[in-house]
Design a protein around this motif. Structure first.
Motif, mmCIF file in Angstrom:
data_model
loop_
_atom_site.group_PDB
_atom_site.id
_atom_site.type_symbol
_atom_site.label_atom_id
_atom_site.label_comp_id
_atom_site.label_asym_id
_atom_site.label_seq_id
_atom_site.Cartn_x
_atom_site.Cartn_y
_atom_site.Cartn_z
ATOM 1 N N ILE A 112 39.077 43.041 88.756
ATOM 2 C CA ILE A 112 39.951 44.034 89.367
ATOM 3 C C ILE A 112 40.988 43.316 90.233
ATOM 4 C CG2 ILE A 112 40.110 46.017 90.914
ATOM 5 C CD1 ILE A 112 38.662 46.715 88.379
ATOM 6 N N VAL A 129 41.472 49.995 88.039
ATOM 7 C CA VAL A 129 40.334 50.881 88.322
ATOM 8 C C VAL A 129 40.202 51.940 87.230
ATOM 9 C CG1 VAL A 129 39.298 52.460 89.992
ATOM 10 C CG2 VAL A 129 40.640 50.508 90.794
ATOM 11 N N TYR A 154 36.088 54.245 92.207
ATOM 12 C CA TYR A 154 36.649 53.874 93.506
ATOM 13 C C TYR A 154 35.546 53.727 94.563
ATOM 14 C CZ TYR A 154 41.709 54.078 92.756
ATOM 15 O OH TYR A 154 43.005 53.794 92.388
#
Length: 402
Positions: A358, A379, A394
């Motif tokens: 990420i 994400v 998240y």
């Protein structure tokens, strides 16, 4: 992660001018030698002067053949294969995006020439390998330099004929003509091919503004050196410069610790357009180069409900954003003005999480991290891959990143 080649850099000269020559050497039966531009350091603007051959060999466009005509017994790559190679590489995500877009531009042009689709265009194994290196190198270079604006002089195409997979073809090659539609060009200064489809696609993808007027201050100059001797110097000259007039980006901050960025804000009021089109129009403005787009509900004369459509862009994207707003909406006019923005300095890095790699974006103030957030697109992809709701992805990342 692509074997079968090596990059050799050495100093060379043409007409007494010294520069860098970059050769892509293939470890296959036929080696191909390449000339590339050499760009260094990091200021505000780049300007390419085309007094040279972009790639002084003839085989670049020979590597592209239509699906119907590729020879049996040879391995080929299509556009999907090349996208997969680029995506699997270790280069930065932005460089991957740039490299893939350049290849897609070539594939679209070749598809028109060969009356097929971009996905059906096949690339010779040998021709595709060195082209991947050429294009990836250009993408890495522009990503590292991160200029606010890329300028280029009128592109010299050359003249005569070259031999390719299908026999003799005129200069410029048909694919080069397709790629450079709408771009300022000239021809005939030499009877050699001075711009190949690969070189044309790199320029068409990266250049924001074509102009022979140097209204900037040159800070550094570098030269890329080609192989062939011609009537004109076989060089690519690159200036690293600052713009003296008009809008300046990333100027010296008046408020310590922050970056002051100049932009243009463009707006129009809309009271007669189907709201279903709003999302589409916003996408078109982003595609045109807007850095931000938003809608604000307003009340106009006669108490009519309406929307103000606003967009921010830099000077390089100004014309494209204006055209998109005027043609993609029902407005008959718009307004614009120059604005100053203050931004944090930014840092971006890849981190390993339980959901994969990420990207994290960090706001920096005087060398210290002020705030950090994961990249939305990363994400989103991670959530889709894991079969998770986006809000759960998240939440997982927030916990791990603490």
């Amino acid at each position: 992660n692509l074997p079968g080649w090596k990059l050799v850099l050495k100093e060379d000269s043409k007409n007494g001018i010294f520069g860098l020559r970059a050769d892509v050497l293939l470890e296959e039966a036929h080696e191909h030698h390449h000339h590339h531009e050499h760009e260094q350091d990091s200021h505000e603007h780049l300007h390419h002067e085309h007094e040279h051959e972009h790639h002084d060999h003839d085989h670049h466009h020979h590597g592209y053949i239509s699906h119907e005509n590729h020879r049996a017994g040879h391995h080929h790559r299509n556009l999907a294969d090349i996208r997969a190679i680029i995506e699997a590489s270790g280069i930065k995500q932005n460089a991957k995006t740039v490299a893939a877009s350049i290849f897609e531009l070539i594939a679209k042009a070749e598809a028109i020439v060969h009356n097929t689709s971009p996905e059906e265009v096949h690339f010779h194994e040998v021709g595709a390998l060195d082209s991947i290196i050429d294009i990836a190198a250009a993408a890495i270079c522009i990503d590292n330099l991160n200029p606010d604006l890329v300028m280029a002089s009128t592109i010299e195409l050359g003249g005569g004929f070259v031999r390719c997979q299908h026999g003799l073809i005129p200069v410029p090659a048909p694919a080069t003509v397709e790629i450079l539609k709408g771009v300022k060009t000239r021809a005939g200064r030499v009877q050699h091919e001075t711009t190949t489809p690969t070189g044309a696609a790199i320029l068409a993808s990266l250049v924001d503004e074509f102009s022979d007027t140097k209204n900037f201050t040159i800070l550094k100059t570098a030269y890329g050196v080609g192989h062939r001797d011609m009537e004109i110097p076989n060089l690519l000259r690159v200036h690293w410069a600052e713009r003296d007039a008009g809008i300046h980006s990333a100027t010296s901050a008046k408020i310590p610790g922050f970056i002051e960025v100049a932009a243009i804000q463009i707006e129009c009021n809309i009271d007669d357009m189907n709201p279903e089109l709003h999302g589409y129009v916003m996408e078109k403005l982003f595609d045109a180069g807007a850095s931000d787009v938003w809608l604000t509900p307003i009340i106009m004369k006669k108490n009519r409900s309406a929307m103000t459509l606003s967009a921010l862009c830099n000077e390089a994207a100004f014309t494209n954003v204006i055209n998109a707003m005027m043609t993609e909406t029902s407005t008959f006019g718009l307004r614009y003005w120059r604005v100053d923005k203050l931004e944090f300095a930014r840092d971006s890095r890849l981190v390993s999480t339980s959901l994969g790699q990420i990207r994290l974006k960090s706001a920096m103030l005087e060398g210290k991290t002020v705030k950090t957030k994961p990249e939305y697109e990363d994400v989103k992809k991670a959530a889709e891959k894991a079969g998770l709701p986006l809000i759960d992805a998240y939440r997982i990342l927030a916990k791990e990143l603490e």
